[in-house]
Design an enzyme around this catalytic site. Structure first.
Site, PDB file in Angstrom:
ATOM      1  N   ASP A  65      57.855  17.076  23.918  1.00 50.56           N
ATOM      2  CA  ASP A  65      57.695  18.528  24.035  1.00 50.56           C
ATOM      3  C   ASP A  65      56.634  19.019  23.056  1.00 50.56           C
ATOM      4  O   ASP A  65      56.742  18.786  21.853  1.00 50.56           O
ATOM      5  CB  ASP A  65      59.035  19.210  23.748  1.00 50.56           C
ATOM      6  CG  ASP A  65      59.045  20.691  24.077  1.00 50.56           C
ATOM      7  OD1 ASP A  65      57.977  21.258  24.380  1.00 50.56           O
ATOM      8  OD2 ASP A  65      60.136  21.275  24.030  1.00 50.56           O
ATOM      9  N   SER A 106      64.815  26.491  26.063  1.00 51.37           N
ATOM     10  CA  SER A 106      63.632  27.187  25.583  1.00 51.37           C
ATOM     11  C   SER A 106      64.059  28.529  24.984  1.00 51.37           C
ATOM     12  O   SER A 106      64.841  28.550  24.042  1.00 51.37           O
ATOM     13  CB  SER A 106      62.607  27.339  26.710  1.00 51.37           C
ATOM     14  OG  SER A 106      61.356  27.717  26.196  1.00 51.37           O
ATOM     15  N   HIS A 165      58.939  19.516  27.587  1.00 54.17           N
ATOM     16  CA  HIS A 165      59.731  20.736  27.445  1.00 54.17           C
ATOM     17  C   HIS A 165      60.749  20.933  28.577  1.00 54.17           C
ATOM     18  O   HIS A 165      61.860  21.408  28.340  1.00 54.17           O
ATOM     19  CB  HIS A 165      58.787  21.942  27.369  1.00 54.17           C
ATOM     20  CG  HIS A 165      59.446  23.199  26.952  1.00 54.17           C
ATOM     21  ND1 HIS A 165      60.059  23.348  25.728  1.00 54.17           N
ATOM     22  CD2 HIS A 165      59.597  24.379  27.594  1.00 54.17           C
ATOM     23  CE1 HIS A 165      60.561  24.562  25.628  1.00 54.17           C
ATOM     24  NE2 HIS A 165      60.297  25.221  26.744  1.00 54.17           N
TER      25      HIS A 165
END
Length: 194
Positions: free
Chosen positions: A138, A46, A170
């Protein structure tokens, strides 16, 4: 930086202040003799993947290999495809630039700034072998972010491998997927950080 003030200073400075923190920490462990400067890898997911992409582009001689997990690599192409457009605005343009009540597409000028604050803007310098892992469900950071970066690295003949997790979002947190990612990451660093 450390503390609330350092945290709040990141808005509008993503890809610069946070990168400087990572670089300073990396150099500190090298200078202390804890890490071998010829064997420095970076791994993140991320925003950590965002940082990894920036680090291999902005500091290509420091970071020798990377593993990126659902990274934001191009804020300009992510802003209209994510469930967190506010992050794209605040991190690249600063506080007060996102209208929560009335979202509109960014202007050309705003997209230019978003591009400049993205890892893709520094891709020309990237040379670290890079492992890319993507959860295909995601909605936070669309898989297109990692796919775009993966293809761009391949076009430069940078050793790159793509791991695709069809049933993950995610977090890439299904037991089998998470185990696969970490095993592949270990193998990647073993191969490229000899």
């Amino acid at each position: 930086g450390f503390g609330q003030a350092a945290l709040e200073s990141l808005a509008g400075n993503a890809g610069s202040l946070d990168v400087l923190d990572v670089v300073a920490a990396t150099r500190a462990v090298i200078d202390a003799g804890i890490a071998d400067p010829d064997r420095v890898g970076i791994c993140g997911g991320s925003h950590g993947g965002f940082l990894a992409g920036h680090c291999i582009g902005q500091h290509p001689d420091l970071f020798k290999a990377a593993a990126m997990r659902n990274p934001c690599t191009n804020i300009a192409s992510m802003v209209t495809a994510t469930d967190i457009p506010d992050w794209c605005y605040v991190e690249s343009l600063g506080p007060g630039r996102y209208n929560f009540a009335d979202f509109g597409a960014p202007s050309k000028e705003e997209m230019d700034v978003m591009w400049d604050k993205s890892p893709i803007a520094h891709l020309a310098n990237a040379k670290a072998p890079t492992l890319m892992a993507l959860g295909m469900k995601d909605r936070r950071v669309p898989p297109s972010q990692g796919i775009e970066y993966y293809h761009a690295l391949r076009a430069k003949n940078v050793p790159t491998k793509l791991l695709v997790y069809e049933d993950c979002d995610h977090a890439i947190d299904l037991v089998v997927s998470e185990a696969d990612f970490w095993i592949n990451t270990k193998r990647w660093f073993d191969e490229h950080l000899r």
